[in-house]
Design a protein around this motif. Structure first.
Motif, PDB file in Angstrom:
ATOM      1  N   UNK A  31       0.809  -1.172  -0.203  1.00 14.13           N
ATOM      2  CA  UNK A  31       0.203  -0.153  -0.046  1.00 14.13           C
ATOM      3  C   UNK A  31       0.895   1.621   0.122  1.00 14.13           C
ATOM      4  N   UNK A  32       1.905   1.299  -0.260  1.00 14.26           N
ATOM      5  CA  UNK A  32       2.647   2.923  -0.838  1.00 14.26           C
ATOM      6  C   UNK A  32       2.118   2.850  -2.217  1.00 14.26           C
ATOM      7  N   UNK A  33       2.513   4.568  -1.930  1.00 18.22           N
ATOM      8  CA  UNK A  33       1.788   5.404  -3.001  1.00 18.22           C
ATOM      9  C   UNK A  33       2.327   5.480  -4.602  1.00 18.22           C
ATOM     10  N   UNK A  34       2.251   4.298  -5.616  1.00 19.77           N
ATOM     11  CA  UNK A  34       2.618   4.510  -6.768  1.00 19.77           C
ATOM     12  C   UNK A  34       2.950   5.943  -6.922  1.00 19.77           C
ATOM     13  N   UNK A  35       2.115   6.860  -6.866  1.00 18.85           N
ATOM     14  CA  UNK A  35       2.305   8.347  -7.187  1.00 18.85           C
ATOM     15  C   UNK A  35       3.831   8.663  -6.714  1.00 18.85           C
ATOM     16  N   UNK A  36       5.018   8.022  -6.361  1.00 18.91           N
ATOM     17  CA  UNK A  36       6.125   8.438  -5.693  1.00 18.91           C
ATOM     18  C   UNK A  36       6.581   7.101  -6.458  1.00 18.91           C
ATOM     19  N   UNK A  37       5.964   7.028  -7.458  1.00 18.63           N
ATOM     20  CA  UNK A  37       6.870   5.587  -7.928  1.00 18.63           C
ATOM     21  C   UNK A  37       8.202   5.853  -8.859  1.00 18.63           C
ATOM     22  N   UNK A  38       8.622   4.831  -9.948  1.00 17.48           N
ATOM     23  CA  UNK A  38       9.683   4.848 -10.953  1.00 17.48           C
ATOM     24  C   UNK A  38       9.122   4.749 -12.218  1.00 17.48           C
ATOM     25  N   UNK A  39       8.800   5.556 -13.331  1.00 22.56           N
ATOM     26  CA  UNK A  39       7.953   5.298 -14.663  1.00 22.56           C
ATOM     27  C   UNK A  39       9.201   4.767 -15.294  1.00 22.56           C
ATOM     28  N   UNK A  40       9.408   3.560 -15.821  1.00 18.59           N
ATOM     29  CA  UNK A  40      10.149   3.004 -16.599  1.00 18.59           C
ATOM     30  C   UNK A  40      10.364   1.596 -17.100  1.00 18.59           C
ATOM     31  N   UNK A  41      10.755   1.365 -19.099  1.00 14.37           N
ATOM     32  CA  UNK A  41      10.531   0.837 -19.198  1.00 14.37           C
ATOM     33  C   UNK A  41       9.220  -0.118 -18.972  1.00 14.37           C
ATOM     34  N   UNK A  42       8.665   0.622 -19.423  1.00 19.45           N
ATOM     35  CA  UNK A  42       6.523  -0.122 -19.940  1.00 19.45           C
ATOM     36  C   UNK A  42       6.581  -0.441 -18.754  1.00 19.45           C
ATOM     37  N   UNK A  43       6.271   0.448 -18.046  1.00 18.63           N
ATOM     38  CA  UNK A  43       5.099   0.219 -16.101  1.00 18.63           C
ATOM     39  C   UNK A  43       6.061   1.448 -15.029  1.00 18.63           C
ATOM     40  N   UNK A  44       5.135   1.139 -13.554  1.00 25.48           N
ATOM     41  CA  UNK A  44       5.973   1.658 -13.177  1.00 25.48           C
ATOM     42  C   UNK A  44       5.686   1.192 -12.039  1.00 25.48           C
ATOM     43  N   UNK A  45       6.938   1.248 -11.177  1.00 22.86           N
ATOM     44  CA  UNK A  45       7.934   0.717 -10.225  1.00 22.86           C
ATOM     45  C   UNK A  45       7.628   0.997  -9.135  1.00 22.86           C
ATOM     46  N   UNK A  46       6.365   0.291  -7.937  1.00 18.92           N
ATOM     47  CA  UNK A  46       7.099   1.377  -6.913  1.00 18.92           C
ATOM     48  C   UNK A  46       8.544   1.286  -5.670  1.00 18.92           C
ATOM     49  N   UNK A  47       8.077   2.162  -5.046  1.00 17.17           N
ATOM     50  CA  UNK A  47       9.233   3.042  -4.973  1.00 17.17           C
ATOM     51  C   UNK A  47       9.896   2.054  -3.663  1.00 17.17           C
ATOM     52  N   UNK A  48       8.840   0.975  -2.486  1.00 16.65           N
ATOM     53  CA  UNK A  48       8.973   0.669  -1.614  1.00 16.65           C
ATOM     54  C   UNK A  48       9.848  -0.815  -1.306  1.00 16.65           C
TER      55      UNK A  48
END
Ligand code: FES
Ligand SMILES: [Fe+2]
Length: 436
Positions: free
Chosen positions: A74-91
């Motif tokens: 449940x970490x916010x994906x809005x903090x995530x990295x957008x890379x290589x055709x996807x969004x990566x959760x930072x946690x």
């Protein structure tokens, strides 16, 4: 007048409310295309109908929308990295595609686990300079509805987003209320008020908001359509060449659950009032016409050129009671409202009413007829939906021929509706049935 209970029904949009359920049946705008400007650009928090999502554009340029909170912990994906055709959760690095596929789970090396599951992703389309999403029941996705502004070259269209701290309905009602135009917006619209000598020459192509005359109590003629209603505000017009009396007719089309088409002589405004939650609204204003627009000039016309009140980046409308709505009372001899243009005028009035208008305390008059009809049609649509039918207009796939009409002199005895032959809605056989 409506009751306090009806007001609750009309204004609450959470997942368990009648209006929230009905609105979830439609495709709705969730951001402008510009807010996801290029592949792998920053993700964007989306608030829609009381829920939180994250929108992003992947490496291939496809927009996607997921629930904001990561399905792992449940970490916010809005903090995530957008890379290589996807969004990566930072946690813990879980990575998701726009379709909700789970591409990687670095802290859990079991491919079958990730292949078996899917992150909560929602159908997304991009059209008309906006990103649209459908968050209703997966098995009841309706046709994606086409508007006139989807067509033509992109430079003939401008999209603005304004996030306003007020319930959607009071803003939507403002847009169906013809009788305020010559008063609140009299600087721009009322030919009997002084014009703005500082702006007018440079903005000639854009200043077509003007009403035919200073009649602030137009006769209202309202007709229901399949998707809501359209109405004519009729003011006294000049005699026609053959000596007949005319009315100056201005028609606005209202497409439930959030849209209206506002008439101007050289172009049209399509406006969507999309609830973020019960007390915040994202207003999308789309200007669309036959010629390219200059965005800076349109910002002046709309009053969006004061960066202290609004900016292109976060789109938040910052005029509040605390800063006195940016009203310049020293200039009200020239600028009637003291507010700095069309959008600040509409938004400030909406915010000034409080987060949700107490409609049972109103004192309505004949000039409010279209506002009353808007409430009635929303309630009609809710009743249909509660009875298991589709809400109004849901199965209409093509709105591209629905029009508004700028002030036009129509000889008395002639029907203004004949100038807008496609406004009633498609005939039964042309309807697109929603997949069941
Ligand atoms: S919370 Fe997102 S990967 Fe763990
Ligand atoms: Fe207005």
């Amino acid at each position: 007048m409506i009751s306090a209970r009806e007001n609750e029904i009309l204004t609450r949009v959470g997942a368990d409310t009648p209006m929230g359920k009905m609105m979830r049946r439609y495709w709705l705008p969730v951001c402008t295309s510009e807010q996801l400007p290029k592949p792998d650009s920053d993700p964007l928090r989306v608030r829609l109908l009381g829920e939180r999502f994250v929108a992003f554009r992947d490496t291939s340029g496809r927009p996607g929308m997921l629930e904001e909170y990561c399905m792992h912990r449940r970490a916010s994906l809005a903090l995530g990295r957008v890379e290589e055709n996807g969004i990566r959760c930072l946690y813990h690095g879980w990575k998701f595609g726009v379709d909700g596929s789970i591409q990687e789970t670095p802290n859990h090396c079991d491919d079958r686990f990730r292949q078996r599951l899917r992150a909560p992703a929602f159908p997304v389309r991009e059209a008309g300079g906006m990103v649209w999403a459908y968050i209703g029941p997966a098995d009841r996705e309706p046709p994606f509805q086409k508007y006139e502004f989807f067509e033509g070259p992109g430079e003939n269209r401008l999209v603005f987003r304004i996030n306003t701290p007020a319930n959607y309905l009071q803003l939507y009602e403002g847009g169906t209320d013809s009788s305020h135009v010559g008063i609140l917006h009299c600087n721009m619209a009322n030919p009997e008020w002084k014009t703005r000598p500082d702006n007018a020459p440079a903005l000639n192509d854009y200043l077509s908001v003007a009403l035919a005359n200073g009649d602030n109590a137009p006769d209202m003629e309202i007709e229901n359509t399949e998707y809501g209603f359209h109405y004519a505000a009729k003011r006294e017009g000049p005699r026609s060449e053959d000596g007949r009396e005319t009315s100056s007719v201005r028609v606005t089309a209202v497409i439930l659950p959030t849209c209206r088409i506002i008439p101007l002589t050289q172009y049209q405004f399509f406006v969507f009032e999309v609830p973020q939650d019960d007390t915040r609204t994202s207003t999308y204003i789309v200007a669309h016409g036959p010629k390219p627009f200059d965005r800076d000039k349109m910002k002046v016309v709309l009053g969006l050129n004061n960066e202290r009140l609004w900016n292109e980046k976060d789109c938040e409308y910052r005029a509040t009671e605390e800063n006195l709505f940016g009203q310049d009372r020293s200039n009200m001899d020239v600028a009637w409202s003291g507010l700095s243009g069309l959008v600040p005028e509409d938004a400030s009035i909406g915010v000034s009413m409080g987060p949700i208008v107490e409609r049972h305390k109103e004192m309505l008059v004949a000039g409010d007829a279209a506002v009353v009809r808007l409430r009635e049609r929303l309630l009609d649509s809710l009743r249909r939906h509660e009875a298991g039918q589709d809400p109004l207009g849901l199965t209409i796939a093509d709105y591209s021929k629905v029009r508004s009409l700028a002030d036009t002199n129509v000889p008395d005895g002639e029907r203004w509706q004949s100038l807008l032959p496609h406004n009633l809605g498609p005939s039964e056989e042309k309807r697109v049935l929603a997949p069941v």
